[in-house]
Design a protein around this motif. Structure first.
Motif: not given
Length: 323
Positions: A81-85, A112-116, A302-309
């Motif tokens: 999960a960390l690697a993916i994040a 990334g961390i939240t999404g993974s 605005l795009v950064t967090l949802p895109a990474a998640l």
């Protein structure tokens, strides 16, 4: 004994530190390049030194938040999960950096961390995620407000003959404050990635110092790569920055980010600096602000967090389903 997984995560940590230098270090150093009080090499050296020393002196509260209070990542699934994040965060930031936009790598790694964690079935601390995002959203607003006030005070307290000496002394203080704040807060995302990947704790003594030195050296490399591009964006993109604009923006951003460090909330220094530049520029009149650039940078945030998640969540779910 270090196995293949640990080696892979060490390499990923190194890549993340370089990207952080390109995105964060380049932007923070570039803001003051027009002021000769602190030279380029001195500025880069001071910022890099702060990444190593400040966490050892003021603590690693922000790194601890990223490591254990957003998502519980344990065992082999946690390593995946960390690697993916990290990969998702770097991918989003690099894609936006191609457009010359200084987006928030802090928002990207939180997403990334939240999404993974979500995609991999890990326990997500939604209350902490919400708290961190609320403070992150306030950072550019607080930075802008403080810079506006400081810019107004500077006009009242200085004269044309004293302006040069005030700017010189102010920049030395402001940049030093900014470096301390970065080491206490935003810069600790590199340490958090290392701690998660290699199992190093905040009280690991010599191991902690060695890892800080390791990520700082790679951060230095990234800063050298990113400083010129970011100079074009922050130096002339948001507004035609004057020396006093840089001083007030650095002071405001450093104050806001250092304050949130004591709350353990990871906040983006680049966001705070950009907000500070806008606030300082507004004090001279709204027409000085290049609002198209401000809108583009705001859109990137605005795009950064949802895109990474979303990228991290989708990738983690597919990886876990395939194993």
């Amino acid at each position: 004994m270090i196995g293949p997984a640990e080696v892979g995560l060490l390499l990923l940590t190194a890549m993340f530190a370089v990207v952080t230098g390109i995105n964060d270090g380049g932007a923070l150093v570039a803001n003051g390049l027009k002021i000769r009080t602190v030279g380029l090499s001195q500025a880069i050296g001071l910022l890099t030194l702060a990444v190593v020393i400040v966490p050892l002196v003021l603590g690693t509260r922000v790194a601890t938040t990223l490591v254990s209070e957003l998502v519980v990542l344990e065992g082999p699934t946690g390593q995946r999960a960390l690697a993916i994040a990290v990969l998702a965060a770097m991918g989003v930031v690099l894609a936006l950096a191609r457009a010359g936009l200084p987006t928030s790598l802090t928002l990207a790694i939180i997403g990334g961390i939240t999404g993974s964690g979500l995609g991999g079935g890990h326990l997500v601390g939604w209350a902490m995620v919400g708290r961190v995002l609320a403070l992150a959203a306030l950072a550019p607003l607080v930075g802008g407000a403080l810079a506006f006030v400081l810019a107004g005070l500077s006009k009242r307290l200085t004269t044309p003959t004293s302006m040069g000496s005030v700017v010189g002394a102010g920049h030395r203080f402001a940049f030093t404050l900014q470096c301390i704040a970065y080491g206490a807060n935003d810069g600790q995302k590199m340490l958090a990635v290392a701690m998660l990947g290699l199992g190093i704790t905040a009280t690991a003594g010599g191991a902690l110092t060695a890892m800080l030195a390791f990520v700082a050296s790679l951060f230095l490399l990234g800063t050298l790569v990113g400083v010129r591009r970011m100079a074009e964006t922050l130096g002339t993109g948001v507004l035609a920055s004057r020396p006093m604009n840089a001083v007030t923006a650095e002071t405001a951003a450093g104050t806001a980010v250092l304050a949130t460090a004591f709350l353990g909330a990871p906040v983006s220094m680049t966001q705070a600096v950009a907000g500070g530049l806008v606030g300082s520029g507004i004090s001279d009149g709204t027409r000085r602000i290049r609002w198209r650039w401000v809108a583009n940078i705001g859109l990137a945030w605005l795009v950064t967090l949802p895109a990474a998640l979303l990228v991290a969540a989708g990738t983690a779910a597919m990886v876990e389903a395939a194993l």
